[in-house]
Structure formats: C-alpha cells, structure tokens
Design a protein around this motif. Structure first.
Motif, PDB file in Angstrom:
ATOM      1  N   CYS A   1       0.851  -1.193   0.000  1.00 57.97           N
ATOM      2  CA  CYS A   1       0.000   0.000   0.000  1.00 57.97           C
ATOM      3  C   CYS A   1       0.889   1.247   0.000  1.00 57.97           C
ATOM      4  O   CYS A   1       1.159   1.845   1.049  1.00 57.97           O
ATOM      5  N   LEU A   2       1.344   1.644  -1.183  1.00 55.91           N
ATOM      6  CA  LEU A   2       2.295   2.743  -1.324  1.00 55.91           C
ATOM      7  C   LEU A   2       1.645   4.024  -1.833  1.00 55.91           C
ATOM      8  O   LEU A   2       2.348   5.007  -2.090  1.00 55.91           O
ATOM      9  N   GLY A   3       0.326   4.018  -1.953  1.00 55.49           N
ATOM     10  CA  GLY A   3      -0.366   5.209  -2.429  1.00 55.49           C
ATOM     11  C   GLY A   3      -0.150   6.441  -1.565  1.00 55.49           C
ATOM     12  O   GLY A   3       0.133   7.526  -2.092  1.00 55.49           O
ATOM     13  N   PRO A   4      -0.282   6.330  -0.231  1.00 51.28           N
ATOM     14  CA  PRO A   4      -0.029   7.514   0.602  1.00 51.28           C
ATOM     15  C   PRO A   4       1.367   8.098   0.417  1.00 51.28           C
ATOM     16  O   PRO A   4       1.539   9.322   0.423  1.00 51.28           O
ATOM     17  N   LEU A   5       2.367   7.243   0.243  1.00 55.50           N
ATOM     18  CA  LEU A   5       3.717   7.745  -0.008  1.00 55.50           C
ATOM     19  C   LEU A   5       3.772   8.473  -1.344  1.00 55.50           C
ATOM     20  O   LEU A   5       4.466   9.497  -1.485  1.00 55.50           O
ATOM     21  N   TRP A   6       3.069   7.981  -2.337  1.00 57.23           N
ATOM     22  CA  TRP A   6       2.985   8.630  -3.643  1.00 57.23           C
ATOM     23  C   TRP A   6       2.424  10.047  -3.491  1.00 57.23           C
ATOM     24  O   TRP A   6       2.971  11.023  -4.025  1.00 57.23           O
ATOM     25  N   PHE A   7       1.304  10.178  -2.758  1.00 54.92           N
ATOM     26  CA  PHE A   7       0.693  11.487  -2.566  1.00 54.92           C
ATOM     27  C   PHE A   7       1.611  12.418  -1.773  1.00 54.92           C
ATOM     28  O   PHE A   7       1.686  13.616  -2.057  1.00 54.92           O
ATOM     29  N   LEU A   8       2.298  11.872  -0.778  1.00 49.64           N
ATOM     30  CA  LEU A   8       3.214  12.675   0.024  1.00 49.64           C
ATOM     31  C   LEU A   8       4.353  13.219  -0.833  1.00 49.64           C
ATOM     32  O   LEU A   8       4.712  14.405  -0.745  1.00 49.64           O
ATOM     33  N   ALA A   9       4.932  12.363  -1.676  1.00 47.41           N
ATOM     34  CA  ALA A   9       6.052  12.785  -2.519  1.00 47.41           C
ATOM     35  C   ALA A   9       5.622  13.814  -3.564  1.00 47.41           C
ATOM     36  O   ALA A   9       6.424  14.649  -3.978  1.00 47.41           O
ATOM     37  N   ARG A  10       4.382  13.760  -3.981  1.00 42.63           N
ATOM     38  CA  ARG A  10       3.883  14.702  -4.988  1.00 42.63           C
ATOM     39  C   ARG A  10       3.260  15.947  -4.368  1.00 42.63           C
ATOM     40  O   ARG A  10       2.911  16.885  -5.085  1.00 42.63           O
ATOM     41  N   GLY A  11       3.094  15.942  -3.052  1.00 47.97           N
ATOM     42  CA  GLY A  11       2.464  17.080  -2.404  1.00 47.97           C
ATOM     43  C   GLY A  11       0.984  17.187  -2.695  1.00 47.97           C
ATOM     44  O   GLY A  11       0.413  18.286  -2.664  1.00 47.97           O
ATOM     45  N   GLU A  12       0.341  16.055  -2.964  1.00 47.59           N
ATOM     46  CA  GLU A  12      -1.106  16.046  -3.230  1.00 47.59           C
ATOM     47  C   GLU A  12      -1.836  15.850  -1.906  1.00 47.59           C
ATOM     48  O   GLU A  12      -2.325  14.762  -1.581  1.00 47.59           O
ATOM     49  N   TRP A  13      -1.920  16.926  -1.144  1.00 45.71           N
ATOM     50  CA  TRP A  13      -2.399  16.834   0.234  1.00 45.71           C
ATOM     51  C   TRP A  13      -3.866  16.428   0.354  1.00 45.71           C
ATOM     52  O   TRP A  13      -4.200  15.655   1.266  1.00 45.71           O
ATOM     53  N   PRO A  14      -4.781  16.898  -0.479  1.00 48.37           N
ATOM     54  CA  PRO A  14      -6.176  16.437  -0.353  1.00 48.37           C
ATOM     55  C   PRO A  14      -6.314  14.924  -0.553  1.00 48.37           C
ATOM     56  O   PRO A  14      -7.053  14.260   0.181  1.00 48.37           O
ATOM     57  N   LEU A  15      -5.605  14.383  -1.556  1.00 43.62           N
ATOM     58  CA  LEU A  15      -5.682  12.940  -1.789  1.00 43.62           C
ATOM     59  C   LEU A  15      -5.020  12.165  -0.651  1.00 43.62           C
ATOM     60  O   LEU A  15      -5.512  11.092  -0.247  1.00 43.62           O
ATOM     61  N   LEU A  16      -3.923  12.688  -0.117  1.00 46.39           N
ATOM     62  CA  LEU A  16      -3.280  12.046   1.023  1.00 46.39           C
ATOM     63  C   LEU A  16      -4.209  12.044   2.233  1.00 46.39           C
ATOM     64  O   LEU A  16      -4.350  11.019   2.918  1.00 46.39           O
ATOM     65  N   ALA A  17      -4.864  13.169   2.484  1.00 44.67           N
ATOM     66  CA  ALA A  17      -5.794  13.255   3.611  1.00 44.67           C
ATOM     67  C   ALA A  17      -6.972  12.305   3.428  1.00 44.67           C
ATOM     68  O   ALA A  17      -7.438  11.666   4.385  1.00 44.67           O
ATOM     69  N   ARG A  18      -7.438  12.192   2.176  1.00 42.24           N
ATOM     70  CA  ARG A  18      -8.563  11.290   1.911  1.00 42.24           C
ATOM     71  C   ARG A  18      -8.168   9.839   2.154  1.00 42.24           C
ATOM     72  O   ARG A  18      -8.918   9.075   2.773  1.00 42.24           O
ATOM     73  N   ALA A  19      -6.992   9.447   1.683  1.00 47.47           N
ATOM     74  CA  ALA A  19      -6.541   8.065   1.872  1.00 47.47           C
ATOM     75  C   ALA A  19      -6.365   7.750   3.358  1.00 47.47           C
ATOM     76  O   ALA A  19      -6.860   6.727   3.850  1.00 47.47           O
ATOM     77  N   ILE A  20      -5.666   8.618   4.076  1.00 48.34           N
ATOM     78  CA  ILE A  20      -5.424   8.378   5.502  1.00 48.34           C
ATOM     79  C   ILE A  20      -6.734   8.428   6.275  1.00 48.34           C
ATOM     80  O   ILE A  20      -6.956   7.636   7.206  1.00 48.34           O
ATOM     81  N   GLY A  21      -7.605   9.352   5.894  1.00 42.36           N
ATOM     82  CA  GLY A  21      -8.889   9.455   6.581  1.00 42.36           C
ATOM     83  C   GLY A  21      -9.715   8.185   6.486  1.00 42.36           C
ATOM     84  O   GLY A  21     -10.279   7.711   7.480  1.00 42.36           O
TER      85      GLY A  21
END
Length: 331
Positions: free
Chosen positions: A155-175
């Motif tokens: 499950c590397l999607g959150p790391l992908w969003f973090l590296a790209r600075g896609e904060w809404p998508l990162l927040a959605r995944a973690i949420g």
C-alpha cells in the motif's frame, strides 16, 4: 512508427520474456490446482477465515488467512455461502477485474498477459483487486484504504501522494484508513490484537516462492519506497505497480498480477500528457491574442509620444520666436 533494428530486437526479447513468464505462471497454477485441492486455493482461506481462529496458521500454510480483520469482516456475509458459490464468485470477479485492467492492451500482448494472470484468477487471490484499487486510487485516494488492510506493505499510495504534495488525496486516503480501521477495531478489538501479534510473530519469516533467492522484505520495502518517490517526482504512476510488486510480503506468481495495473496507468499518463499539450497550446494562443490586443494600444501610445514630441518641439520653437504667445497658451 519507425521501428529501428534495435527497437525491433528489444520488442522481440520483451515478447519472448513475457511468454516465458506467462508459461511459468500457467504451469504453477496447474501445479497448485493439483496440490492444493483444486481451483480457488487462496479463496478457500477467505472462506474458512471465521471457522476458527483467524490467525491460527502461519503465512504460506494452506488455508492461512494473513490479512487484517477489516477484510475478513467485509467478507463475513459471503462466507456463509456454499464453497462452490464462493469460489465461483472469487474466480469470476478476478477474471472480470483482469479483463478490465487489460482492456488497453493490444491483441498481440493480450494472450501472454492472460497467461500471466492465470494464477491470480484460478487462485481467487485479491491481488487483482489491489491492482484495480491502484488504478482508481491514483486520482481518488480513498481506494488505497482497502489495499492497506490486505497485503499492507504494497500500500504505497499515501507515499505517492506525500512525494507529490497532493495533500487532499493524502488526507482522503489516511482518513478512510483511520475510519475503516476504527470501525473494525470497535467491532472486534480482539481480532486486531491477534493480527498485530500474528504480524509480530511472523515478521522474520520468508514465505513464498524461492525464499533463498528473494531479498528480505525490509530491503525490498526500502527499494520500493525509493522507486515510488522517484516515480512521483517524475509523474510516472505506471511505476507504482513495480514498486508494489517488490514490496509484497509473500512473493509468488499470483503477485505478478499487480503489474497488470501498468496498462491502465500508462493510458492515464498518455491522456494527461495530451491534456498538458493541449493546455500548453491554449496558453500559447492566449499569449498571442493578448499580444495582438496590446499591439494597437502600444502603437497608439507610440504615436502619441511622437506627436507629443513634435508638439513640444513646436512649442519650443514658438517659445523662441514669440514668448508672448506661449504665455497666452499657458494661461
């Protein structure tokens, strides 16, 4: 496309390698069917998950359930179906998912790729689902939550969003991960404690195919994480399945199905590149139109300056010739 000899040779080598992997995967599927009581050898573990202790068997053992309580709870209603019906659903949904993933593939590549997918379809494993969630999760975020509660390490999607600075998508995944995990823990806290103990007790094991050759999981996770960061910075989501394949806890021919997400992600990359190209052309047109709109004003301003200079020159001449006239004008 102009195929150079080197490019043609690379294409032939790639096709041969793909056929070899496909043949090996299909052969391994046949072996597993004969050794592990028929089709659906992985799906049987999901069907039997609630028949006893969820985590009573070690990873790699027949009918061993390795995933989180969340996945078992989601499947719980289906486990009351007869095994034949459950198996048909698992195998059928895997086949549909694989065909969806391979829809962008050309006819020439379809047959060897279907052979590669033979293990995941006939086993009823959920790796095909993780591949689908990867495709959907790149632009939505939330689908990564279900992937997090199955194989965990891929499950590397959150790391992908973090590296790209896609904060809404990162927040959605973690949420969604926190929400699903919280609800599941509230329903069955004991199962969660058992799963954590299961992961801790088996962290040093190396199940799967060829454990003496495959590098240890911590090293593979580090390499996978580095690859995700590089892919994220370069905007290459099609590299994500490769990193996920490296990070699987139990490597097998079934895990190869994670790579089936690549065609869909490559299609997404090409679509985004075309859109970026269109946006660049539109920006260039806007700049040209803006330049044309400013042109007359600039020209008029230039004429005004020239006229002003001429007027000033005339006034200066008049000043030299008739000082009294200038006095009258200024008044």
């Amino acid at each position: 496309m102009n195929w150079t000899p080197a490019r043609r040779l690379a294409g032939i080598c790639w096709m041969v390698a793909l056929m070899v992997v496909g043949a090996f995967s299909a052969g391994h599927a046949g072996f597993m069917i004969s050794e592990w009581d028929g089709v659906g050898w992985d799906a049987r573990a999901y069907h039997l998950a609630w028949d006893g202790s969820l985590y009573g068997l070690p990873p790699g053992a027949p009918n061993a359930y390795n995933y989180s309580p969340v996945f078992a709870q989601v499947l719980w209603p289906l486990t009351h179906l007869p095994w034949s019906v459950f198996c048909a659903l698992a195998v059928g949904s895997a086949a549909v998912g694989v065909l969806w993933l391979l829809r962008p593939v050309s006819t020439g590549l379809l047959v060897p790729l279907l052979a590669v997918a033979g293990s995941v379809v006939l086993s009823g494993n959920v790796d095909w689902l993780i591949a689908v969630l990867t495709v959907l999760g790149v632009t939505r975020g939330a689908p990564w939550a279900l992937a997090a509660f199955t194989k965990v390490t891929p499950c590397l999607g959150p790391l992908w969003f973090l590296a790209r600075g896609e904060w809404p998508l990162l927040a959605r995944a973690i949420g969604w991960i926190v929400l699903l995990g919280g609800v599941s823990f509230a329903l069955s806290p004991g199962a969660w404690l058992d799963w954590i103990s299961f992961l801790r007790d088996n962290s040093g094991r190396s199940p799967g195919m060829y454990p003496e050759v495959v590098p240890p999981l911590p090293l593979r996770i580090l390499v996978a994480a580095a690859l995700v960061v590089v892919a994220a910075r370069r905007g290459r989501p099609s590299w994500l399945p490769v990193a996920m394949f490296l990070a699987v806890p139990v490597p097998s021919t079934v895990s190869l199905s994670l790579l089936l997400a690549i065609p869909r992600l490559r299609e997404f990359e090409r679509s985004r590149a075309r859109q970026d190209s269109v946006d660049d052309r539109l920006d260039a047109v806007d700049q040209d139109l803006l330049g044309e709109a400013r042109g007359p004003r600039d020209s008029g301003a230039g004429e005004q300056v020239v006229l002003g200079d001429a007027t000033a020159g005339g006034a200066l001449g008049a000043d030299r010739q008739a000082p009294g006239l200038q006095h009258d004008v200024t008044q």
